[in-house]
Design an enzyme around this catalytic site. Structure first.
Site, mmCIF file in Angstrom:
data_model
loop_
_atom_site.group_PDB
_atom_site.id
_atom_site.type_symbol
_atom_site.label_atom_id
_atom_site.label_comp_id
_atom_site.label_asym_id
_atom_site.label_seq_id
_atom_site.Cartn_x
_atom_site.Cartn_y
_atom_site.Cartn_z
ATOM 1 N N LYS A 1 -6.659 18.430 -93.152
ATOM 2 C CA LYS A 1 -5.717 17.908 -94.137
ATOM 3 C C LYS A 1 -4.324 18.036 -93.556
ATOM 4 C CE LYS A 1 -6.282 16.168 -98.277
ATOM 5 N NZ LYS A 1 -7.511 15.535 -98.774
HETATM 6 P P1 NAD Z 1 -2.099 8.879 -105.825
HETATM 7 O O1 NAD Z 1 -0.821 9.369 -105.252
HETATM 8 O O2 NAD Z 1 -2.525 7.480 -105.609
HETATM 9 O O3 NAD Z 1 -2.087 9.143 -107.415
HETATM 10 C C1 NAD Z 1 -1.805 10.377 -107.994
HETATM 11 C C2 NAD Z 1 -1.644 10.153 -109.478
HETATM 12 O O4 NAD Z 1 -1.459 11.417 -110.124
HETATM 13 C C3 NAD Z 1 -0.412 9.315 -109.826
HETATM 14 O O5 NAD Z 1 -0.751 8.424 -110.868
HETATM 15 C C4 NAD Z 1 0.570 10.349 -110.318
HETATM 16 O O6 NAD Z 1 1.525 9.823 -111.224
HETATM 17 C C5 NAD Z 1 -0.385 11.301 -111.032
HETATM 18 N N1 NAD Z 1 0.211 12.583 -111.332
HETATM 19 C C6 NAD Z 1 1.003 13.363 -110.573
HETATM 20 N N2 NAD Z 1 1.374 14.444 -111.263
HETATM 21 C C7 NAD Z 1 0.790 14.363 -112.477
HETATM 22 C C8 NAD Z 1 0.776 15.163 -113.640
HETATM 23 N N3 NAD Z 1 1.471 16.306 -113.690
HETATM 24 N N4 NAD Z 1 0.052 14.760 -114.709
HETATM 25 C C9 NAD Z 1 -0.653 13.609 -114.676
HETATM 26 N N5 NAD Z 1 -0.676 12.806 -113.602
HETATM 27 C C10 NAD Z 1 0.033 13.171 -112.524
HETATM 28 O O7 NAD Z 1 -3.208 9.922 -105.334
HETATM 29 P P2 NAD Z 1 -4.785 9.699 -105.243
HETATM 30 O O8 NAD Z 1 -5.086 9.240 -103.881
HETATM 31 O O9 NAD Z 1 -5.253 8.938 -106.442
HETATM 32 O O10 NAD Z 1 -5.283 11.230 -105.320
HETATM 33 C C11 NAD Z 1 -5.489 11.886 -106.561
HETATM 34 C C12 NAD Z 1 -6.400 13.084 -106.333
HETATM 35 O O11 NAD Z 1 -7.627 12.637 -105.766
HETATM 36 C C13 NAD Z 1 -5.847 14.133 -105.358
HETATM 37 O O12 NAD Z 1 -6.308 15.394 -105.762
HETATM 38 C C14 NAD Z 1 -6.509 13.747 -104.058
HETATM 39 O O13 NAD Z 1 -6.580 14.835 -103.157
HETATM 40 C C15 NAD Z 1 -7.870 13.325 -104.550
HETATM 41 N N6 NAD Z 1 -8.616 12.452 -103.634
HETATM 42 C C16 NAD Z 1 -8.122 11.252 -103.226
HETATM 43 C C17 NAD Z 1 -8.894 10.440 -102.400
HETATM 44 C C18 NAD Z 1 -8.436 9.061 -101.980
HETATM 45 O O14 NAD Z 1 -9.240 8.344 -101.383
HETATM 46 N N7 NAD Z 1 -7.231 8.652 -102.277
HETATM 47 C C19 NAD Z 1 -10.146 10.869 -101.955
HETATM 48 C C20 NAD Z 1 -10.629 12.099 -102.395
HETATM 49 C C21 NAD Z 1 -9.851 12.874 -103.244
#
Ligand code: NAD
Length: 419
Positions: A107
Site C-alpha cells: 500500500k
Molecule cells: P473514493 O475516494 O473513490 O471514495 C471515498 C468516498 O468516501 C467518497 O465518496 C468520500 O466522500 C467518502 N467519505 C470520506 N469521508 C467520509 C465520511 N467521514 N463519511 C462518509 N463518507 C466519507 O475511494 P474508494 O476507492 O471508493 O475507496 C473506499 C474504500 O474502499 C476505502 O476503504 C478503500 O481502501 C476501499 N477499497 C477500494 C478499492 C478500489 O478499487 N477503489 C478496492 C478495495 C477496497
C-alpha cells in the site's frame, strides 16, 4: 513500539493475533508473518500555483514478496501515515492470498487532501511521488493501483512517469488505468460489482429476498456508488447514502442512477437535495437489510456494533470494523451475516490482477469475460470462507483471514527466510 505504531496498525496486529491463536502459530513465527518486508518514506516537493513550494510526505509499504510481486493501492488523504499504509498492506496480503492471487500485499499514499490541489498541482504531486518510488517498484516487484482519493487519471500519470524513465511504455507497472492507456474493461466497476455480487450470495445463504430489500451505503466514491447502483439494479431499495459532504435518506428508496450522475458531474453528493438531508452520524444504525460501509476504516466500534440494525454487513471499505466491534458481532452471528472486507472488496484486486495479466500478454479481454472470471474467483472464495466458518464454527472474518494467513505461512515455510 515499531515504526508502524498507531491505531490502524495496532488494529491489523490485533486481528492477526486472533488468527495466530486460532491457527496455533508459534510465537516466534508471528512477527515474520506480520511485519512488513520494507517501507519507504519520501518527500514530494511541488510548485504551487501561487509560486510557493510545498512538500508532501509519501509512503509505500511492501508486506511480503513470498508469493510474487506486491500489489496494492495508493491513497491520497489527510489521514495517511506510515502505520495506516502498513496496516492496509498487511490486509492486502491476506486478501490476495484468500482469493488465490500470486501477490503479496502493498500500500502507498500521500498525506494530502487532494480536493485542495488544482489539477496541475495534483499532476505534479502524482508524478513526483512515482518518480521517488521508481527504485522500489516494478511490474515484477510492486504494482500500484488506485485507492481513496486517487483515480484512473492519477494511475495514467504514474504509468507515464515510470515509462518515461524506462524509455518505453510499461503499462503493467500500475493497474486501474483508463482503458485508453492500457487499462482493462471492468476495472472501474470491479470492486462495487464484487460487493453487490457477494451480497447476493450472502442473501441466498441467509434467505433474504433482494427484491424490495433495503440498503444503506456509507461513502459514494468508486466503491460505494457502484455497489449502490448494482444493488439498485438487483431490485434493492437503497434508502440512504453518504459521503464526506453529508447524507441523504428516503424511506421509499433513492434514485441511485440520478445520484451517480450527480456525483460524477459535481464530485460529491453536495447540492443534490436539501429535503433528503439526514444526520450522517445516524447512517450506520438505520434499520435495513444490507449495510455497506464503503469509506473509511474504524467506523464501527463496539458500541455501534451493538446498535447495528442490518442483516448483512458488507464491508466495502478496508478495515471499517474494529477488533472490539468484532467481539460484539461474533456474538450476533445468528442475526447478522458479515462479509469481511478482505473478501467483500476483493473484486478490485482480482480485476487489477486481470489487468496486469492482460498488459503483460498484450492481449485484451471483453468485459463479459472480465466479469465472468471475477465472479468465478469471488464465488470460490465465498464458498471456502463459508465452509471454513461452518466447519470450525468461527466468525466469517476469522475464517477468511485464516485462509489467507495459512497460504502465506505455507509459502514462507517452504521457501525459507529470505522473501
Ligand atoms: P473514493 O475516494 O473513490 O471514495 C471515498 C468516498 O468516501 C467518497 O465518496 C468520500 O466522500 C467518502 N467519505 C470520506 N469521508 C467520509 C465520511 N467521514 N463519511 C462518509 N463518507 C466519507 O475511494 P474508494 O476507492 O471508493 O475507496 C473506499 C474504500 O474502499 C476505502 O476503504 C478503500 O481502501 C476501499 N477499497 C477500494 C478499492 C478500489 O478499487 N477503489 C478496492 C478495495 C477496497
Amino acid at each position: 513500539m515499531t515504526a508502524y505504531s498507531g491505531p490502524v496498525f495496532e488494529m491489523a496486529a490485533k486481528q492477526f493475533e486472533v488468527i495466530a491463536e486460532y491457527l496455533s502459530i508459534p510465537e516466534d513465527a508471528r512477527a515474520r508473518l506480520l511485519m512488513p518486508k520494507r517501507a519507504v518514506t519520501v518527500s514530494c516537493p511541488i510548485h504551487r500555483d501561487d509560486g510557493t513550494t510545498a512538500v508532501f510526505e509519501g509512503y509505500r509499504v511492501q508486506h511480503h514478496l513470498t508469493l510474487g510481486p506486491t500489489k496494492g493501492g495508493t491513497r491520497f488523504a489527510p489521514s495517511v501515515d506510515l502505520g495506516e499504509v502498513a496496516a492496509l498492506a498487511v490486509w492486502m496480503s491476506w486478501k490476495c492470498a484468500l482469493v488465490g492471487l500470486p501477490y503479496g500485499g502493498a500500500k502507498g499514499g500521500i498525506t494530502v487532501d487532494p480536493s485542495t490541489l488544482s489539477r496541475r498541482e495534483l499532476e505534479a504531486l502524482s508524478r513526483r511521488y512515482m518518480q521517488e518510488m521508481i527504485p522500489f517498484v516494478g511490474p515484477h516487484t510492486d504494482v500500484m493501483a488506485p485507492d481513496m482519493g486517487t483515480n484512473e487519471q492519477i494511475m495514467a500519470w504514474f504509468m507515464d512517469t515510470y515509462s518515461m524513465y524506462q524509455g518505453q511504455t510499461v503499462t503493467e507497472i500500475v493497474t486501474g488505468k483508463p482503458v485508453s492507456a492500457g487499462g482493462t474493461l471492468g476495472r472501474r466497476e470491479a470492486t462495487g460489482r464484487g460487493v453487490a455480487h457477494l451480497v447476493r450470495k450472502a442473501a441466498d445463504e441467509i434467505k433474504v429476498h433482494l427484491g424490495g430489500a433495503t440498503a444503506v451505503v456509507q461513502g459514494f466514491g468508486n466503491v460505494g456508488s457502484i455497489a449502490a447502483l448494482e444493488l439498485h439494479n438487483m431490485g434493492v431499495k437503497v434508502i440512504a447514502v453518504s459521503d464526506h459532504t453529508g447524507a441523504l435518506y428516503r424511506s421509499s428508496g433513492l434514485d441511485i442512477p440520478q445520484l451517480v450522475r450527480h456525483a460524477s458531474l459535481r464530485g460529491s453528493l453536495a447540492g443534490y437535495s436539501n429535503e433528503l438531508g439526514f444526520d450522517p452520524a445516524e447512517m450506520l444504525t438505520i434499520p435495513c437489510d444490507i449495510l455497506v460501509p464503503a469509506a473509511l476504516e474504524r467506523v464501527i466500534d463496539a458500541k455501534l456494533a451493538a446498535d447495528l440494525r442490518c442483516r448483512i454487513l458488507a464491508e466495502g471499505a478496508n478495515g471499517p470494523t474494529t477488533p472490539e466491534a468484532d467481539l460484539v458481532l461474533e456474538q450476533r452471528q445468528g442475526e447478522l451475516f458479515l462479509i469481511p472486507d478482505i473478501l467483500c472488496n476483493s473484486g478490485g484486486v482480482v480485476v487489477s490482477y486481470f489487468e496486469w495479466v492482460q498488459d503483460l500478454q498484450r492481449l485484451f479481454w471483453e468485459e463479459d469475460e472480465v466479469m465472468r472470471r471475477e465472479y468465478q474467483v469471488l464465488d470460490r472464495a465465498f464458498e471456502r470462507v463459508l465452509a471454513r466458518s461452518k466447519q470450525d464454527k468461527v466468525f466469517n472474518r476469522t475464517a477468511a483471514m485464516a485462509i489467507g494467513v495459512e497460504r502465506v505461512r505455507g509459502a514462507k515455510e517452504t521457501r525459507g527466510l529470505f522473501p
